[in-house]
Scaffold this motif. Sequence first.
Motif, short mmCIF file in Angstrom:
data_model
loop_
_atom_site.label_atom_id
_atom_site.label_comp_id
_atom_site.label_asym_id
_atom_site.label_seq_id
_atom_site.Cartn_x
_atom_site.Cartn_y
_atom_site.Cartn_z
N GLN A 53 -71.98 -11.52 -15.03
CA GLN A 53 -71.40 -10.20 -14.73
C GLN A 53 -70.71 -9.62 -15.96
N LEU A 54 -69.99 -10.46 -16.71
CA LEU A 54 -69.31 -9.98 -17.91
C LEU A 54 -70.30 -9.50 -18.96
N MET A 98 -70.57 -16.68 -24.95
CA MET A 98 -69.13 -16.77 -25.23
C MET A 98 -68.36 -17.08 -23.95
N ALA A 99 -68.66 -16.35 -22.89
CA ALA A 99 -67.93 -16.54 -21.64
C ALA A 99 -68.18 -17.93 -21.07
N ALA A 100 -69.43 -18.40 -21.09
CA ALA A 100 -69.76 -19.72 -20.55
C ALA A 100 -69.05 -20.82 -21.35
N HIS A 312 -59.76 -9.84 -15.77
CA HIS A 312 -59.00 -10.71 -16.66
C HIS A 312 -59.81 -11.11 -17.88
N TRP A 313 -61.06 -11.55 -17.67
CA TRP A 313 -61.91 -11.95 -18.79
C TRP A 313 -62.36 -10.75 -19.61
N ALA A 314 -62.57 -9.60 -18.96
CA ALA A 314 -62.94 -8.39 -19.70
C ALA A 314 -61.80 -7.96 -20.62
N ARG A 315 -60.58 -8.05 -20.13
CA ARG A 315 -59.42 -7.69 -20.97
C ARG A 315 -59.27 -8.65 -22.14
#
Length: 390
Positions: A53-54, A98-100, A312-315
């Motif tokens: 999603q991110l 990056m997110a994973a 939160h992760w987007a910020r």
Amino acid sequence: MGFADLFRRRPAETRSNETLAALGAHWLGTPGTRFPAEQLAVTAACVAVISGQLAGLPVRVYHFEGNTRHETPSHPLARLVRRGPNPWQSWPDFVEWMAASALLHGNALAEIVADRSGRVVELRPIRWGLVRVELVTPGRVIYHVTGDDLSAPMGTTRRLLASEVLHLKARTDDGVIGVAPLRRAMAAAAHAVETDAHSKSMWRNSDRPSGVLMHEKNLSAGAAERLKESFVSRYGGENRGAPAVLEEGLKFEAFPTISPEDAEILAARRFSTEEIARAFGVPAPLVGILDHASFTNSETLLRHFAQSTLAHWARKLETELSRSILTEQERETYEIDVDLSGLLRGDHAARWAAHKIAIDAGVLTINEVREVEGWSPLAKVASPEGEGAV
């Protein structure tokens, strides 16, 4: 402390990227091996839904002129978003990686490559297992990176400063190294792994028959064996489920498909998967746990996920991109935006009906509505009455 001690260089502090001893995780295995809970299906689903999603969210660079902001597609970061941050990854692939990495290891690192004029031209991912972090007084962070033939020759070690890397991290205990969600929920992760191992062991070692053949008379060993072979050949294997015809008072009593012990194991596994999803902040229905899901609450759950977890992760991604990509001068007039509006908004028709009411009542202008929707303002827009420009 003497006056001379104030100017004496203190030794550098090296911080490992895995603090297993502090976590009491004796069952995790040696450093460098995969965390067992990472291999669970629910963990893969949680990481996939957050990182996926991110990665799908638009990333835009805006420039402020007074109180008005304009999208700037010519900015180096905007070009990386369009063309890809490196030769082997698209922008969604890079953000997903990056997110994973941040979700599984607590940290994700990428080297910033700039041209001679200082403009960012490439972002190269670095596996966190190849990184050793050194904290140098006063507050300087140095990343020692071992080469893996992708970003540097195998076995070589390079030193990168904080200004030369993009470091996305989960919540930290020391402000430097992030701690993965699963490592903060060690009890839930351990329970999930142990329950999974126990259920596999029960499946492999189960010797419970599917049922029993009963006869009113005593059978000899040879007769019983012949009866068993005849019954299995007729109703076992590919003939499973075929109607059985029994003769001479023979009866077949089937055992329950799921025993009470099996039911307890299933309930324990269901509870452990919900605990893992809770540790990642993912609503259970989004990772396939549909016990309490319905068509009426699916949209609400997605909005809740966007507001409580994804935002939160987007910020975090926005602020880290700003810190590492933008210069100090650019931070005064530029803004990086990871657009969550598509997930946070409610019903499309109801939202635009509300916009129309606000424009007709003079509460908002067309350009203000466009700003709410994340779009750049129009240079000249006729007012609803057809007079002048907005």
